[in-house]
Motif scaffolding. Sequence first.
Motif, PDB file in Angstrom:
ATOM      1  N   CYS A 141      10.379  -4.515   5.566  1.00  0.00           N
ATOM      2  CA  CYS A 141      11.025  -4.023   4.381  1.00  0.00           C
ATOM      3  C   CYS A 141      10.002  -2.869   3.850  1.00  0.00           C
ATOM      4  CB  CYS A 141      11.168  -5.020   3.390  1.00  0.00           C
ATOM      5  SG  CYS A 141      12.493  -6.637   3.983  1.00  0.00           S
ATOM      6  N   CYS A 142       9.698  -2.000   4.715  1.00  0.00           N
ATOM      7  CA  CYS A 142       8.982  -0.899   4.191  1.00  0.00           C
ATOM      8  C   CYS A 142       9.830   0.126   3.655  1.00  0.00           C
ATOM      9  CB  CYS A 142       8.199  -0.313   5.607  1.00  0.00           C
ATOM     10  SG  CYS A 142       6.726  -1.310   6.021  1.00  0.00           S
ATOM     11  N   GLU A 143       9.212   1.016   3.002  1.00  0.00           N
ATOM     12  CA  GLU A 143       9.901   1.950   2.035  1.00  0.00           C
ATOM     13  C   GLU A 143      10.241   3.621   3.027  1.00  0.00           C
ATOM     14  OE1 GLU A 143       8.949   2.440  -1.748  1.00  0.00           O
ATOM     15  OE2 GLU A 143       8.131   0.373  -1.926  1.00  0.00           O
ATOM     16  N   PHE A 144      11.079   3.944   2.900  1.00  0.00           N
ATOM     17  CA  PHE A 144      11.460   5.502   3.665  1.00  0.00           C
ATOM     18  C   PHE A 144      12.072   6.077   2.471  1.00  0.00           C
ATOM     19  CE2 PHE A 144      10.972   2.108   7.110  1.00  0.00           C
ATOM     20  CZ  PHE A 144      10.015   2.922   7.746  1.00  0.00           C
ATOM     21  N   LEU A 145      11.660   7.061   1.960  1.00  0.00           N
ATOM     22  CA  LEU A 145      12.206   7.730   0.759  1.00  0.00           C
ATOM     23  C   LEU A 145      12.732   8.946   1.089  1.00  0.00           C
ATOM     24  CD1 LEU A 145       9.299   7.569  -1.811  1.00  0.00           C
ATOM     25  CD2 LEU A 145      11.184   5.919  -1.561  1.00  0.00           C
ATOM     26  N   LYS A 146      12.902   9.122   2.499  1.00  0.00           N
ATOM     27  CA  LYS A 146      13.762  10.515   2.767  1.00  0.00           C
ATOM     28  C   LYS A 146      14.874   9.885   3.434  1.00  0.00           C
ATOM     29  CE  LYS A 146       9.670  13.402   3.734  1.00  0.00           C
ATOM     30  NZ  LYS A 146       8.688  14.173   4.573  1.00  0.00           N
ATOM     31  N   TYR A 147      16.004  10.630   3.058  1.00  0.00           N
ATOM     32  CA  TYR A 147      17.279  10.045   3.550  1.00  0.00           C
ATOM     33  C   TYR A 147      18.041  11.032   4.170  1.00  0.00           C
ATOM     34  CZ  TYR A 147      16.068   6.348   0.285  1.00  0.00           C
ATOM     35  OH  TYR A 147      15.498   5.154  -0.288  1.00  0.00           O
ATOM     36  N   VAL A 189       0.808  -1.107  -0.092  1.00  0.00           N
ATOM     37  CA  VAL A 189       0.102  -0.243   0.026  1.00  0.00           C
ATOM     38  C   VAL A 189       0.798   1.141  -0.123  1.00  0.00           C
ATOM     39  CG1 VAL A 189      -1.997  -1.170   1.217  1.00  0.00           C
ATOM     40  CG2 VAL A 189      -0.215  -0.127   2.549  1.00  0.00           C
ATOM     41  N   GLY A 190       0.564   2.262  -0.745  1.00  0.00           N
ATOM     42  CA  GLY A 190       1.298   3.379  -0.659  1.00  0.00           C
ATOM     43  C   GLY A 190       0.607   4.572   0.201  1.00  0.00           C
ATOM     44  N   THR A 191       1.244   5.758  -0.024  1.00  0.00           N
ATOM     45  CA  THR A 191       1.168   6.856   0.723  1.00  0.00           C
ATOM     46  C   THR A 191      -0.357   7.341   0.602  1.00  0.00           C
ATOM     47  OG1 THR A 191       1.923   8.438  -0.961  1.00  0.00           O
ATOM     48  CG2 THR A 191       3.328   7.637   0.677  1.00  0.00           C
ATOM     49  N   THR A 192      -0.961   7.260  -0.244  1.00  0.00           N
ATOM     50  CA  THR A 192      -2.433   7.645  -0.532  1.00  0.00           C
ATOM     51  C   THR A 192      -3.319   6.411   0.042  1.00  0.00           C
ATOM     52  OG1 THR A 192      -2.615   6.204  -2.788  1.00  0.00           O
ATOM     53  CG2 THR A 192      -1.930   8.356  -3.133  1.00  0.00           C
ATOM     54  N   VAL A 193      -2.907   5.558   0.930  1.00  0.00           N
ATOM     55  CA  VAL A 193      -3.804   4.783   1.554  1.00  0.00           C
ATOM     56  C   VAL A 193      -4.832   5.556   2.423  1.00  0.00           C
ATOM     57  CG1 VAL A 193      -2.190   4.325   3.466  1.00  0.00           C
ATOM     58  CG2 VAL A 193      -4.005   2.538   2.688  1.00  0.00           C
ATOM     59  N   LEU A 194      -4.786   6.518   2.999  1.00  0.00           N
ATOM     60  CA  LEU A 194      -5.530   7.180   3.999  1.00  0.00           C
ATOM     61  C   LEU A 194      -6.304   8.350   3.234  1.00  0.00           C
ATOM     62  CD1 LEU A 194      -3.174   7.469   7.066  1.00  0.00           C
ATOM     63  CD2 LEU A 194      -4.426   5.794   6.430  1.00  0.00           C
ATOM     64  N   GLY A 195      -6.044   8.559   2.063  1.00  0.00           N
ATOM     65  CA  GLY A 195      -6.844   9.700   1.255  1.00  0.00           C
ATOM     66  C   GLY A 195      -6.095  10.885   1.824  1.00  0.00           C
ATOM     67  N   LEU A 232       0.741  -6.257  10.360  1.00  0.00           N
ATOM     68  CA  LEU A 232       1.864  -6.552   9.399  1.00  0.00           C
ATOM     69  C   LEU A 232       1.768  -5.556   8.347  1.00  0.00           C
ATOM     70  CD1 LEU A 232       4.288  -7.904   8.377  1.00  0.00           C
ATOM     71  CD2 LEU A 232       2.937  -9.566   7.532  1.00  0.00           C
ATOM     72  N   LEU A 233       2.752  -4.706   8.084  1.00  0.00           N
ATOM     73  CA  LEU A 233       3.040  -3.707   7.071  1.00  0.00           C
ATOM     74  C   LEU A 233       4.202  -4.048   6.388  1.00  0.00           C
ATOM     75  CD1 LEU A 233       2.553  -0.172   8.693  1.00  0.00           C
ATOM     76  CD2 LEU A 233       0.876  -1.720   7.623  1.00  0.00           C
ATOM     77  N   ASP A 234       3.917  -4.842   5.069  1.00  0.00           N
ATOM     78  CA  ASP A 234       4.798  -5.518   4.159  1.00  0.00           C
ATOM     79  C   ASP A 234       5.312  -4.485   3.194  1.00  0.00           C
ATOM     80  OD1 ASP A 234       6.523  -7.307   3.163  1.00  0.00           O
ATOM     81  OD2 ASP A 234       5.012  -8.357   2.094  1.00  0.00           O
ATOM     82  N   ARG A 235       6.536  -3.928   2.992  1.00  0.00           N
ATOM     83  CA  ARG A 235       6.735  -3.104   1.804  1.00  0.00           C
ATOM     84  C   ARG A 235       5.950  -2.070   1.368  1.00  0.00           C
ATOM     85  NH1 ARG A 235      10.971  -6.132  -0.472  1.00  0.00           N
ATOM     86  NH2 ARG A 235      10.804  -8.451   0.019  1.00  0.00           N
ATOM     87  N   CYS A 236       5.562  -1.623   2.426  1.00  0.00           N
ATOM     88  CA  CYS A 236       4.336  -0.240   2.381  1.00  0.00           C
ATOM     89  C   CYS A 236       5.188   0.772   2.414  1.00  0.00           C
ATOM     90  CB  CYS A 236       3.462  -0.535   3.496  1.00  0.00           C
ATOM     91  SG  CYS A 236       2.245  -1.866   3.797  1.00  0.00           S
ATOM     92  N   ASP A 237       4.782   1.878   1.725  1.00  0.00           N
ATOM     93  CA  ASP A 237       5.536   3.137   1.589  1.00  0.00           C
ATOM     94  C   ASP A 237       5.001   3.938   2.675  1.00  0.00           C
ATOM     95  OD1 ASP A 237       6.711   5.514   0.850  1.00  0.00           O
ATOM     96  OD2 ASP A 237       5.421   5.494  -1.255  1.00  0.00           O
ATOM     97  N   LEU A 238       6.039   4.219   3.643  1.00  0.00           N
ATOM     98  CA  LEU A 238       5.861   5.012   4.779  1.00  0.00           C
ATOM     99  C   LEU A 238       6.679   6.400   4.678  1.00  0.00           C
ATOM    100  CD1 LEU A 238       6.233   2.238   7.712  1.00  0.00           C
ATOM    101  CD2 LEU A 238       4.117   2.960   6.493  1.00  0.00           C
ATOM    102  N   SER A 239       6.768   6.842   3.497  1.00  0.00           N
ATOM    103  CA  SER A 239       7.356   7.952   3.297  1.00  0.00           C
ATOM    104  C   SER A 239       6.483   9.258   3.500  1.00  0.00           C
ATOM    105  CB  SER A 239       8.161   8.092   1.955  1.00  0.00           C
ATOM    106  OG  SER A 239       7.187   8.033   0.812  1.00  0.00           O
ATOM    107  N   ASP A 240       5.324   9.013   4.007  1.00  0.00           N
ATOM    108  CA  ASP A 240       4.207  10.154   4.322  1.00  0.00           C
ATOM    109  C   ASP A 240       4.527  10.572   5.766  1.00  0.00           C
ATOM    110  OD1 ASP A 240       3.673   7.988   5.603  1.00  0.00           O
ATOM    111  OD2 ASP A 240       1.500   7.956   5.050  1.00  0.00           O
TER     112      ASP A 240
END
Length: 467
Positions: free
Chosen positions: A397-403, A346-352, A367-375
């Motif tokens: 293995c969730c995603e964090f796009l801010k480094y 699921v992506g950052t748009t999951v919550l609308g 369980l959040l699997d490979r979800c985009d948590l960069s929001d």
Amino acid sequence: MELGDAFRKPARASGVVGGSSAGGPDRLSSQPDCLLHTIMSSLKARQAVQTCVLSTRWRHLWRSVPCLDIDFDEFNKAPPSDDSSSSDDGTSDSDSDRWNDDPDDDDDDDDNIHNDWEHFTKYKDWEDFEDFAMTLIRRCNIAQLDSFRLHTDGSRAPEFGNRVAAGWLHRAMKYCTPDRANQQGLSSGSWRLKRLHLCHVLLDDHFVKCVSSVCRSLEDLELDNCSCEIQSITSQSLKTLVLKRCGWRNLSEIISPTLKTLVIDGGSNIGACVLVILAPSVVYLHLAMRVDYFSGGVSLNEVPSVAKALIHLWYHKYVYASKLAGDQFKLLCSISNSTNLELSGVGTTVLGKEPKFQEFKNLRSLLLDRCDLSDDFKTLVFFLRSSPILEKLTLRCCEFLKYSNKKKGTPILNKTSSSELRGLDLLCENLKVEIIYNDGYGPHLMQLLLRISVNLSKNNVKLTKVN
């Protein structure tokens, strides 16, 4: 082809069935029919028929087996041996090579022979399978079966194979009726069938009508890699519905008040219609699909009895026109009573844009699997705030796009980033957290969670690194 042709060289079970070892009794054949039928039900159809040669006791048992599994994989002829040490006429390879001016010609000839053999065996296998299946369906009264499975291999069967297999089903449903209908308490046109599994079969609305009118006791329906020109699946008896990798032309609704398990794994719905699911009694829900392959979206009415739900959405980051990608929050609200929830992809748009508060009052495992948590962790915070009795949280293995500038792969922790987490205190004192990671953010995220919550103990956080 007669059924006897299907087993020209059976392995006779000397000393076990149909005979005795050193004069010993044949204990297996002395068992009651019901027990032998249970054993035979675990066999493929061709193997079950082959038991008729074991002894007189077994000669007709296969005709009344309650479970029939007709599988094209049983008709797979091996290609010719590649043993090139000698030719068929006894000459060696070195002798044969002397007659070849161009070695490349040998390779071309070998390729042609191999292709010709594949073409021959492909259609010969299918002809044998077709003869066997038609004869078996005619001789066995499948209306009296408890379970029926028909599998045709899409890669080996001819192009028309799925349509031919569908014809077998249509004729069977039209002409087969249970002989003991009155004794079984069934109407004259109703089958006993409870489980129906089909693989690589072409299905249409006529098939659905036949199933509804004939298979009134059907509880388990599984379709695997089927081509389906079906608009509606409606049943008053189904308890389990599994749809794997099926291609749908315009599936618009699944309606069943008795359904307990619903699985939609892969496949596509090329029509632009919304797939409406009305199954209020579902306990186990598994939805795994590419958002662009179900562009019309999925509308799931509330399922108050759901215990475990798995939602896996693919390609949400790359598809913006799909209605399914935009309706993720509605999908979550419909399963808010679940006790075990797994979200994958699921992506950052999951919550609308402006998500309303939705309490997951029964949720104990998330369980959040490979979800985009960069929001800014909004999705994670949403579930932590909405789940008062949550006991286990797994981030895989969730995603964090801010480094950060120091080390790539580590989320930023400053005044702006993670602001959602900074204002959060975990409600569950006994919450256990497992972070499964494959880069450098795992330990950092653990420190972040420990810092923002006074209730979370370090002993309750587990780090697992994977490759």
